[in-house]
Motif scaffolding. Structure first.
Motif, mmCIF file in Angstrom:
data_model
loop_
_atom_site.group_PDB
_atom_site.id
_atom_site.type_symbol
_atom_site.label_atom_id
_atom_site.label_comp_id
_atom_site.label_asym_id
_atom_site.label_seq_id
_atom_site.Cartn_x
_atom_site.Cartn_y
_atom_site.Cartn_z
ATOM 1 N N SER A 28 0.211 -3.694 5.367
ATOM 2 C CA SER A 28 -0.658 -4.760 5.882
ATOM 3 C C SER A 28 -1.699 -5.109 4.832
ATOM 4 N N PHE A 29 -1.338 -6.030 4.008
ATOM 5 C CA PHE A 29 -2.118 -6.354 2.800
ATOM 6 C C PHE A 29 -3.567 -6.681 3.112
ATOM 7 N N ASN A 30 -3.793 -7.423 4.174
ATOM 8 C CA ASN A 30 -5.155 -7.884 4.447
ATOM 9 C C ASN A 30 -6.065 -6.791 4.999
ATOM 10 N N TYR A 31 -5.584 -5.561 5.069
ATOM 11 C CA TYR A 31 -6.419 -4.442 5.497
ATOM 12 C C TYR A 31 -6.948 -3.605 4.324
ATOM 13 N N TYR A 32 -6.473 -3.887 3.114
ATOM 14 C CA TYR A 32 -6.752 -2.979 1.999
ATOM 15 C C TYR A 32 -7.430 -3.651 0.817
ATOM 16 N N ALA A 33 -8.419 -2.937 0.263
ATOM 17 C CA ALA A 33 -8.968 -3.345 -1.021
ATOM 18 C C ALA A 33 -7.925 -3.080 -2.109
ATOM 19 N N ILE A 34 -7.964 -3.892 -3.132
ATOM 20 C CA ILE A 34 -7.056 -3.763 -4.271
ATOM 21 C C ILE A 34 -7.877 -3.682 -5.543
ATOM 22 N N GLY A 35 -7.459 -2.820 -6.443
ATOM 23 C CA GLY A 35 -8.170 -2.679 -7.711
ATOM 24 C C GLY A 35 -7.274 -2.968 -8.896
ATOM 25 N N TRP A 36 -7.917 -3.393 -9.975
ATOM 26 C CA TRP A 36 -7.239 -3.538 -11.269
ATOM 27 C C TRP A 36 -7.792 -2.479 -12.209
ATOM 28 N N PHE A 37 -6.907 -1.813 -12.922
ATOM 29 C CA PHE A 37 -7.260 -0.774 -13.873
ATOM 30 C C PHE A 37 -6.523 -1.051 -15.182
ATOM 31 N N PHE A 95 -2.913 -2.264 -14.598
ATOM 32 C CA PHE A 95 -2.285 -1.822 -13.359
ATOM 33 C C PHE A 95 -3.078 -2.328 -12.158
ATOM 34 N N CYS A 96 -2.374 -2.657 -11.080
ATOM 35 C CA CYS A 96 -3.076 -2.867 -9.820
ATOM 36 C C CYS A 96 -2.746 -1.690 -8.897
ATOM 37 N N ALA A 97 -3.630 -1.457 -7.949
ATOM 38 C CA ALA A 97 -3.477 -0.305 -7.074
ATOM 39 C C ALA A 97 -4.088 -0.595 -5.712
ATOM 40 N N ARG A 98 -3.571 0.087 -4.706
ATOM 41 C CA ARG A 98 -4.078 -0.059 -3.339
ATOM 42 C C ARG A 98 -5.059 1.053 -3.021
ATOM 43 N N ARG A 99 -6.182 0.647 -2.449
ATOM 44 C CA ARG A 99 -7.221 1.586 -2.047
ATOM 45 C C ARG A 99 -6.691 2.573 -1.009
ATOM 46 N N ARG A 100 -7.157 3.814 -1.072
ATOM 47 C CA ARG A 100 -6.850 4.780 -0.020
ATOM 48 C C ARG A 100 -7.534 4.358 1.269
ATOM 49 N N PRO A 105 -14.393 0.123 1.378
ATOM 50 C CA PRO A 105 -15.012 -0.778 0.399
ATOM 51 C C PRO A 105 -14.338 -0.713 -0.965
ATOM 52 N N CYS A 106 -14.562 -1.727 -1.710
ATOM 53 C CA CYS A 106 -14.012 -1.851 -3.061
ATOM 54 C C CYS A 106 -14.793 -0.963 -4.027
ATOM 55 N N VAL A 107 -14.109 -0.082 -4.744
ATOM 56 C CA VAL A 107 -14.739 0.808 -5.717
ATOM 57 C C VAL A 107 -13.883 0.834 -6.977
ATOM 58 N N LEU A 108 -14.437 1.322 -8.073
ATOM 59 C CA LEU A 108 -13.721 1.283 -9.350
ATOM 60 C C LEU A 108 -13.229 2.648 -9.813
ATOM 61 N N SER A 109 -13.243 3.628 -8.941
ATOM 62 C CA SER A 109 -12.718 4.942 -9.297
ATOM 63 C C SER A 109 -11.237 5.030 -8.969
ATOM 64 N N GLY A 110 -10.435 5.368 -9.967
ATOM 65 C CA GLY A 110 -9.003 5.447 -9.749
ATOM 66 C C GLY A 110 -8.609 6.487 -8.717
ATOM 67 N N HIS A 111 -9.438 7.502 -8.530
ATOM 68 C CA HIS A 111 -9.112 8.557 -7.578
ATOM 69 C C HIS A 111 -9.107 8.036 -6.144
ATOM 70 N N ASP A 112 -9.713 6.892 -5.927
ATOM 71 C CA ASP A 112 -9.781 6.310 -4.587
ATOM 72 C C ASP A 112 -8.613 5.368 -4.298
ATOM 73 N N TYR A 113 -7.607 5.375 -5.169
ATOM 74 C CA TYR A 113 -6.437 4.514 -4.992
ATOM 75 C C TYR A 113 -5.185 5.378 -4.959
ATOM 76 N N GLU A 114 -4.218 4.978 -4.143
ATOM 77 C CA GLU A 114 -3.080 5.869 -3.926
ATOM 78 C C GLU A 114 -1.735 5.277 -4.284
ATOM 79 N N TYR A 115 -1.608 3.989 -4.357
ATOM 80 C CA TYR A 115 -0.347 3.375 -4.746
ATOM 81 C C TYR A 115 -0.593 2.453 -5.933
#
Length: 126
Positions: A28-37, A95-100, A105-115
Motif C-alpha cells: 500500500s504505497f500511500n501508507y509509506y514514506a520513501i527514501g532516496w540513498f 537507491f530508493c527504499a521503503r520506510r519500516r 515520518p520521513c527520516v534519512l537513516s538507512g537503518h529505518d528502511y527495510e526494502y
C-alpha cells in the motif's frame, strides 16, 4: 511481490540535470514514506532525501539542499528525485527504499528502511 525499481540514472555533465524514478508495487504505497540513498565507490551509503506517505513532509541531506527535489505520485505508486546542478561528487549508485512501518515520518537513516531497489547509476563527468 513487493518491488522497488529505480530508473533514470545516466551519464551527465557537471551542471546538468536528471530525474530519477522509483516505481513501487506489492504494498500500500500511500501508507509509506520513501527514501532516496546513494553510495559512491569506497564511501558509506548516504541518505539523500525522503518523503512522507502523503508527500507533505520532505527531508534533504545538506549536500543536496537547494539542488534536489523529491516528489511522489501516489496514484501511480512512484517517487521522483529531480536533481539539478549536478556535480562530480554526486556520482553514485542511487537507491530508493521503503520506510519500516506504515505512517512513519520521513527520516534519512538507512537503518529505518527495510526494502530496497536494485539501484541506478548516476555519473557526473565532463
Amino acid at each position: 511481490q513487493l518491488q522497488l525499481v529505480e530508473s533514470g540514472g545516466s551519464l551527465v555533465q557537471p551542471g546538468g540535470s536528471l530525474r530519477l524514478s522509483c516505481a513501487a508495487s506489492g504494498f500500500s504505497f500511500n501508507y509509506y514514506a520513501i527514501g532516496w540513498f546513494r553510495q559512491a565507490p569506497g564511501k558509506e551509503r548516504e541518505g539523500v532525501s525522503c518523503i512522507s506517505n502523503t508527500g507533505g513532509g520532505t527531508n534533504y541531506a545538506d549536500s543536496v539542499k537547494g539542488r534536489f527535489t523529491i516528489s511522489r505520485d501516489n496514484a501511480n505508486n512512484t517517487v521522483y528525485l529531480q536533481m539539478n546542478s549536478l556535480q562530480p561528487e554526486d556520482t553514485a549508485i542511487y537507491f530508493c527504499a521503503r520506510r519500516r512501518g506504515p505512517l512513519r515520518p520521513c527520516v534519512l537513516s538507512g537503518h529505518d528502511y527495510e526494502y530496497w531497489g536494485q539501484g541506478t547509476q548516476v555519473t557526473v563527468s565532463p
